[in-house]
Design a protein around this motif. Structure first.
Motif, PDB file in Angstrom:
ATOM      1  N   ALA A 197       0.879  -1.196  -0.050  1.00  0.00           N
ATOM      2  CA  ALA A 197       0.025   0.034   0.114  1.00  0.00           C
ATOM      3  C   ALA A 197       0.843   1.120  -0.088  1.00  0.00           C
ATOM      4  CB  ALA A 197      -0.868  -0.104   1.299  1.00  0.00           C
ATOM      5  N   ALA A 198       2.023   1.032   0.656  1.00  0.00           N
ATOM      6  CA  ALA A 198       2.983   2.470   0.549  1.00  0.00           C
ATOM      7  C   ALA A 198       3.566   2.517  -0.778  1.00  0.00           C
ATOM      8  CB  ALA A 198       4.112   2.242   1.727  1.00  0.00           C
ATOM      9  N   GLY A 199       3.563   1.558  -1.707  1.00  0.00           N
ATOM     10  CA  GLY A 199       4.174   1.491  -2.997  1.00  0.00           C
ATOM     11  C   GLY A 199       3.615   2.286  -4.124  1.00  0.00           C
ATOM     12  N   PRO A 200       4.135   2.018  -5.140  1.00  0.00           N
ATOM     13  CA  PRO A 200       3.310   2.877  -6.413  1.00  0.00           C
ATOM     14  C   PRO A 200       2.447   1.626  -7.023  1.00  0.00           C
ATOM     15  CG  PRO A 200       5.540   1.564  -7.181  1.00  0.00           C
ATOM     16  CD  PRO A 200       5.501   1.700  -5.531  1.00  0.00           C
ATOM     17  N   VAL A 201       1.179   1.923  -6.464  1.00  0.00           N
ATOM     18  CA  VAL A 201       0.163   0.690  -6.602  1.00  0.00           C
ATOM     19  C   VAL A 201      -0.182   0.666  -8.020  1.00  0.00           C
ATOM     20  CG1 VAL A 201      -0.730   0.919  -4.398  1.00  0.00           C
ATOM     21  CG2 VAL A 201      -1.777   2.589  -5.984  1.00  0.00           C
ATOM     22  N   ARG A 202      -0.300   1.990  -8.663  1.00  0.00           N
ATOM     23  CA  ARG A 202      -0.823   1.934 -10.158  1.00  0.00           C
ATOM     24  C   ARG A 202       0.374   1.463 -10.871  1.00  0.00           C
ATOM     25  NH1 ARG A 202      -2.401   6.603  -8.167  1.00  0.00           N
ATOM     26  NH2 ARG A 202      -0.694   7.917  -9.153  1.00  0.00           N
ATOM     27  N   ALA A 203       1.383   1.298 -10.812  1.00  0.00           N
ATOM     28  CA  ALA A 203       2.687   0.780 -11.461  1.00  0.00           C
ATOM     29  C   ALA A 203       2.702  -0.846 -11.155  1.00  0.00           C
ATOM     30  CB  ALA A 203       4.066   1.263 -11.170  1.00  0.00           C
ATOM     31  N   MET A 204       2.184  -1.129  -9.875  1.00  0.00           N
ATOM     32  CA  MET A 204       2.181  -2.503  -9.548  1.00  0.00           C
ATOM     33  C   MET A 204       1.087  -3.189 -10.454  1.00  0.00           C
ATOM     34  SD  MET A 204       2.641  -2.523  -5.238  1.00  0.00           S
ATOM     35  CE  MET A 204       3.826  -1.721  -4.542  1.00  0.00           C
ATOM     36  N   VAL A 205      -0.038  -2.568 -10.456  1.00  0.00           N
ATOM     37  CA  VAL A 205      -0.997  -3.155 -11.404  1.00  0.00           C
ATOM     38  C   VAL A 205      -0.927  -3.188 -12.696  1.00  0.00           C
ATOM     39  CG1 VAL A 205      -3.415  -2.733 -12.276  1.00  0.00           C
ATOM     40  CG2 VAL A 205      -2.944  -2.117  -9.810  1.00  0.00           C
ATOM     41  N   ARG A 206       0.147  -2.500 -13.437  1.00  0.00           N
ATOM     42  CA  ARG A 206       0.651  -2.578 -14.645  1.00  0.00           C
ATOM     43  C   ARG A 206       1.646  -3.708 -14.819  1.00  0.00           C
ATOM     44  NH1 ARG A 206       1.446   3.263 -13.915  1.00  0.00           N
ATOM     45  NH2 ARG A 206      -0.206   4.329 -14.813  1.00  0.00           N
TER      46      ARG A 206
END
Length: 263
Positions: A203-212
């Motif tokens: 949750a503290a990370g780049p969540v949109r990049a994680m989804v990509r």
């Protein structure tokens, strides 16, 4: 005293920016019935806008034993009942596969039947060491649902997946970890804390990049290298245009931790 059958099937809680969704039918091993499918779909749809990760848990000794066989036995029209339940449960699985934020699962005890597909739809799975994974469809004379055939074929490969499903076998947590069905293996008493800690970290990370990234990884098995390279180029440019990407680059050059929550 409240009748267990009248209790909500799912409990939810917002803990910081982690949306915790807990299967809450422990007296039945969190077995899946129409009410469970509807409640879980509603809980995933109700994720607060500020929640940056989903944590999926199961209350009690068993994470999820699959479909509620007692409900099957009581159905007037068994094919229609199971068909509707499968469609409703698949809507839950699709919500997890398409989640706009990363999804962590913490599992314990037993993961059976459609519970296997539920786990396979999550991004990162943390398993207690004593957990057992069993498709269990063969014992009921049924073929798989819930995405379990998809996840087992992708993680185990077709020969081992067929051996497991046709011979009504069971995977230990160690075997599931070795084959990639679960990402992290922890001692039983460490499971709750380990799952929460991981969800908070994501949750503290780049969540949109994680989804990509999730999309790239899931599509890789069915693509050529050239197709994958094309998609990687497109998505990294998209990430660079995202406030997350700009914040990550600024933080790196400034030699400070990135603040992706504000991006």
């Amino acid at each position: 005293m409240t009748n267990p059958t009248d209790r909500p099937r799912v409990a939810t809680e917002l803990d910081g920016d982690v949306w915790t969704v807990t299967l809450d039918r422990p007296e039945a091993g969190n077995a899946i019935d129409p009410a469970m499918a509807a409640a879980l779909a509603d809980a995933l749809d109700a994720r607060p806008a500020g929640a940056r990760a989903v944590l999926l848990l199961g209350r009690g000794e068993r994470f999820c034993v699959g479909g509620d066989v007692r409900a099957f036995a009581g159905a007037d029209d068994l094919p229609a009942f199971i068909g509707r339940l499968a469609e409703d449960w698949h809507a839950v699985v699709r919500r997890l596969l398409d989640s706009p934020v990363p999804v962590v699962a913490g599992v314990q005890g037993a993961v059976a039947g459609a519970g296997v597909g539920l786990v396979g739809a999550c991004d990162v799975v943390v398993s207690a060491r004593s957990t057992r994974f069993r498709p269990a469809y063969g014992a009921l004379g049924l073929s798989p649902d819930g995405g379990s055939s998809w996840v087992l074929a992708r993680t185990l490969g077709a020969p081992l997946a067929l051996d497991l499903m046709l011979a009504d076998g069971t995977l230990t947590a160690v075997e599931a970890h070795r084959h990639g069905l679960v990402a992290r293996l922890v001692e039983d008493e460490e499971l709750p804390g380990a799952a929460v800690e991981l969800a908070r970290r994501l949750a503290a990370g780049p969540v949109r990049a994680m989804v990509r990234t999730r999309g790239l990884v899931r599509r890789a098995a069915t693509r050529t290298a050239a197709e994958q390279l094309d998609d990687e180029a497109r998505l990294i440019a998209e990430s660079a245009a995202d406030p997350e990407g700009r914040e990550g680059v600024r933080a790196f050059t400034a030699k400070r931790p990135p603040d992706f929550r504000s991006a």
